[in-house]
Design a protein around this motif. Structure first.
Motif, PDB file in Angstrom:
ATOM      1  N   LYS A  63     110.907 -46.614 -19.245  1.00  0.00           N
ATOM      2  CA  LYS A  63     111.636 -46.447 -17.510  1.00  0.00           C
ATOM      3  C   LYS A  63     112.684 -45.357 -17.820  1.00  0.00           C
ATOM      4  O   LYS A  63     112.633 -44.399 -17.063  1.00  0.00           O
ATOM      5  CB  LYS A  63     112.065 -47.423 -17.033  1.00  0.00           C
ATOM      6  N   LEU A  64     113.408 -45.735 -18.882  1.00  0.00           N
ATOM      7  CA  LEU A  64     114.662 -44.667 -19.042  1.00  0.00           C
ATOM      8  C   LEU A  64     114.038 -43.203 -19.568  1.00  0.00           C
ATOM      9  O   LEU A  64     114.883 -42.283 -19.059  1.00  0.00           O
ATOM     10  CB  LEU A  64     115.381 -45.379 -20.099  1.00  0.00           C
ATOM     11  N   ASP A  65     112.966 -43.153 -20.127  1.00  0.00           N
ATOM     12  CA  ASP A  65     112.585 -41.858 -20.651  1.00  0.00           C
ATOM     13  C   ASP A  65     111.871 -41.359 -19.247  1.00  0.00           C
ATOM     14  O   ASP A  65     112.221 -39.865 -19.309  1.00  0.00           O
ATOM     15  CB  ASP A  65     111.421 -42.069 -21.538  1.00  0.00           C
ATOM     16  N   LYS A  66     111.441 -41.957 -18.476  1.00  0.00           N
ATOM     17  CA  LYS A  66     110.725 -41.313 -17.365  1.00  0.00           C
ATOM     18  C   LYS A  66     111.791 -40.758 -16.291  1.00  0.00           C
ATOM     19  O   LYS A  66     111.788 -39.806 -15.779  1.00  0.00           O
ATOM     20  CB  LYS A  66     109.894 -42.346 -16.307  1.00  0.00           C
ATOM     21  N   GLU A  67     113.096 -41.772 -16.048  1.00  0.00           N
ATOM     22  CA  GLU A  67     114.033 -41.247 -15.408  1.00  0.00           C
ATOM     23  C   GLU A  67     114.842 -40.039 -15.954  1.00  0.00           C
ATOM     24  O   GLU A  67     115.130 -39.136 -15.322  1.00  0.00           O
ATOM     25  CB  GLU A  67     115.150 -42.302 -15.259  1.00  0.00           C
ATOM     26  N   ILE A  68     114.989 -39.901 -17.467  1.00  0.00           N
ATOM     27  CA  ILE A  68     115.394 -38.771 -18.051  1.00  0.00           C
ATOM     28  C   ILE A  68     114.673 -37.554 -17.692  1.00  0.00           C
ATOM     29  O   ILE A  68     115.350 -36.327 -17.451  1.00  0.00           O
ATOM     30  CB  ILE A  68     115.691 -38.990 -19.534  1.00  0.00           C
ATOM     31  N   ALA A  69     113.303 -37.753 -17.465  1.00  0.00           N
ATOM     32  CA  ALA A  69     112.454 -36.546 -17.570  1.00  0.00           C
ATOM     33  C   ALA A  69     112.900 -35.865 -16.089  1.00  0.00           C
ATOM     34  O   ALA A  69     112.596 -34.853 -15.802  1.00  0.00           O
ATOM     35  CB  ALA A  69     110.999 -36.919 -17.874  1.00  0.00           C
ATOM     36  N   GLU A  70     112.925 -37.045 -15.173  1.00  0.00           N
ATOM     37  CA  GLU A  70     112.989 -36.681 -13.809  1.00  0.00           C
ATOM     38  C   GLU A  70     114.262 -35.916 -13.507  1.00  0.00           C
ATOM     39  O   GLU A  70     114.251 -34.871 -12.846  1.00  0.00           O
ATOM     40  CB  GLU A  70     112.725 -37.988 -12.921  1.00  0.00           C
ATOM     41  N   ILE A  71     115.287 -36.565 -14.165  1.00  0.00           N
ATOM     42  CA  ILE A  71     116.757 -35.884 -14.180  1.00  0.00           C
ATOM     43  C   ILE A  71     116.526 -34.437 -14.575  1.00  0.00           C
ATOM     44  O   ILE A  71     117.255 -33.760 -14.193  1.00  0.00           O
ATOM     45  CB  ILE A  71     117.737 -36.836 -14.709  1.00  0.00           C
ATOM     46  N   GLU A  76     116.581 -28.472 -13.887  1.00  0.00           N
ATOM     47  CA  GLU A  76     116.147 -27.478 -13.833  1.00  0.00           C
ATOM     48  C   GLU A  76     115.601 -26.712 -12.554  1.00  0.00           C
ATOM     49  O   GLU A  76     115.830 -25.317 -12.299  1.00  0.00           O
ATOM     50  CB  GLU A  76     114.613 -27.445 -14.570  1.00  0.00           C
ATOM     51  N   GLU A  77     115.240 -27.464 -11.415  1.00  0.00           N
ATOM     52  CA  GLU A  77     115.249 -27.115 -10.048  1.00  0.00           C
ATOM     53  C   GLU A  77     116.313 -26.729  -9.569  1.00  0.00           C
ATOM     54  O   GLU A  77     116.523 -25.497  -8.925  1.00  0.00           O
ATOM     55  CB  GLU A  77     114.494 -28.162  -9.288  1.00  0.00           C
ATOM     56  N   ILE A  78     117.512 -27.554  -9.868  1.00  0.00           N
ATOM     57  CA  ILE A  78     118.787 -27.142  -9.267  1.00  0.00           C
ATOM     58  C   ILE A  78     119.268 -25.661  -9.789  1.00  0.00           C
ATOM     59  O   ILE A  78     119.780 -24.952  -8.983  1.00  0.00           O
ATOM     60  CB  ILE A  78     119.815 -28.240  -9.464  1.00  0.00           C
ATOM     61  N   GLN A  79     119.060 -25.421 -11.071  1.00  0.00           N
ATOM     62  CA  GLN A  79     119.339 -24.253 -11.673  1.00  0.00           C
ATOM     63  C   GLN A  79     118.523 -23.172 -11.193  1.00  0.00           C
ATOM     64  O   GLN A  79     119.157 -22.055 -10.883  1.00  0.00           O
ATOM     65  CB  GLN A  79     119.196 -24.255 -13.182  1.00  0.00           C
ATOM     66  N   ALA A  80     117.509 -23.390 -10.803  1.00  0.00           N
ATOM     67  CA  ALA A  80     116.546 -22.334 -10.278  1.00  0.00           C
ATOM     68  C   ALA A  80     116.972 -21.923  -8.948  1.00  0.00           C
ATOM     69  O   ALA A  80     116.964 -20.783  -8.530  1.00  0.00           O
ATOM     70  CB  ALA A  80     114.872 -22.596 -10.409  1.00  0.00           C
ATOM     71  N   LEU A  81     117.353 -22.848  -8.236  1.00  0.00           N
ATOM     72  CA  LEU A  81     117.804 -22.499  -6.654  1.00  0.00           C
ATOM     73  C   LEU A  81     119.104 -21.924  -7.003  1.00  0.00           C
ATOM     74  O   LEU A  81     119.136 -21.117  -6.007  1.00  0.00           O
ATOM     75  CB  LEU A  81     117.936 -24.114  -6.028  1.00  0.00           C
ATOM     76  N   LEU A  82     120.053 -22.448  -7.924  1.00  0.00           N
ATOM     77  CA  LEU A  82     121.495 -21.690  -7.928  1.00  0.00           C
ATOM     78  C   LEU A  82     121.324 -20.156  -8.242  1.00  0.00           C
ATOM     79  O   LEU A  82     121.650 -19.370  -7.655  1.00  0.00           O
ATOM     80  CB  LEU A  82     122.121 -22.171  -9.095  1.00  0.00           C
ATOM     81  N   SER A  83     120.005 -20.006  -9.157  1.00  0.00           N
ATOM     82  CA  SER A  83     119.737 -18.540  -9.525  1.00  0.00           C
ATOM     83  C   SER A  83     119.181 -17.741  -8.478  1.00  0.00           C
ATOM     84  O   SER A  83     119.648 -16.701  -8.224  1.00  0.00           O
ATOM     85  CB  SER A  83     118.616 -18.675 -10.682  1.00  0.00           C
ATOM     86  N   ARG A  84     118.354 -18.474  -7.711  1.00  0.00           N
ATOM     87  CA  ARG A  84     117.939 -17.613  -6.397  1.00  0.00           C
ATOM     88  C   ARG A  84     118.941 -17.560  -5.306  1.00  0.00           C
ATOM     89  O   ARG A  84     119.022 -16.255  -4.821  1.00  0.00           O
ATOM     90  CB  ARG A  84     116.799 -18.569  -5.848  1.00  0.00           C
ATOM     91  N   LYS A  85     119.843 -18.409  -5.312  1.00  0.00           N
ATOM     92  CA  LYS A  85     120.988 -18.185  -4.316  1.00  0.00           C
ATOM     93  C   LYS A  85     122.002 -17.025  -4.571  1.00  0.00           C
ATOM     94  O   LYS A  85     122.309 -16.140  -3.984  1.00  0.00           O
ATOM     95  CB  LYS A  85     121.791 -19.724  -4.234  1.00  0.00           C
TER      96      LYS A  85
END
Length: 199
Positions: A63-71, A76-85
């Motif tokens: 479960k923790l591995d799945k949560e870490i992968a999701e985090i 990565e999505e947040i970083q991509a959005l910040l780069s686009r911004k």
């Protein structure tokens, strides 16, 4: 009257001793078997409990591995959005640069100076042109330095040239466009927006 025992008493006594010995051996064997069974049951229960704990830990680790992968994916999505911004903010801040550049070149170019080519790379601008004299080139540089949108004019080369049987000075000059402060930048720095910035 004398009584004589004719029975083989030694053999009977031996049988009695043997019977007592076998009974004692049986009791000891039963006690040892009971102890072995108790110890085996105790350790079997401990092993079963530990295996259950191990299974629980494996499930929790999964479960923790799945949560870490999701985090990690969310980061990565947040970083991509910040780069686009950042790209959008940069484009918004620089969208009027060309307009300001051309407007300022028209305003700051003195009489007797003719621009042949304008090349922009990022905020760096390269000018090539002709002037009636070196003094006109100096005047152009002073005007560009006083511009609110242009800065750092630098003469790369100036040389004599003949154009249509006229003796002129051909020059190459570099200058920078000031980055205009956007409304977001002004709010972030707590200052006022630069002249010409969007309000």
């Amino acid at each position: 009257m004398i009584r004589i025992n004719l029975l083989p008493w030694r053999e009977a006594r031996r049988k009695a001793h043997n019977l007592q010995f076998f009974i004692l051996m049986g009791m000891v064997a039963g006690l040892a078997a009971s102890i072995v069974l108790l110890v085996h049951g105790y350790y079997a229960a401990r092993i079963s409990t530990q295996e259950e704990r191990n299974r629980f830990l494996k499930l929790e680790n999964t479960k923790l591995d799945k949560e870490i992968a999701e985090i990690k994916k969310l980061k990565e999505e947040i970083q991509a959005l910040l780069s686009r911004k950042q790209v959008i903010e940069t484009l918004q801040g620089d969208r009027a640069q060309t307009v300001y550049l051309l407007e300022q070149l028209v305003r700051q170019t003195p009489d007797g100076v003719y621009l042949k080519s304008i090349r922009q790379t990022g905020s760096r601008v390269n000018l090539t042109g002709y002037a009636q004299s070196n003094a006109r080139v100096s005047t152009l540089m002073r005007n560009l330095e006083a511009s609110p949108y242009l800065e750092n004019p630098g003469l790369v080369e100036i040389k004599a040239a003949n154009v249509n049987n006229k003796r002129l000075s051909e020059f190459v000059m570099n200058l920078d466009i000031k980055r205009l402060q956007t409304e977001a930048d002004a709010k972030g720095k707590g200052g006022k927006a630069a002249p010409g910035a969007k309000k």
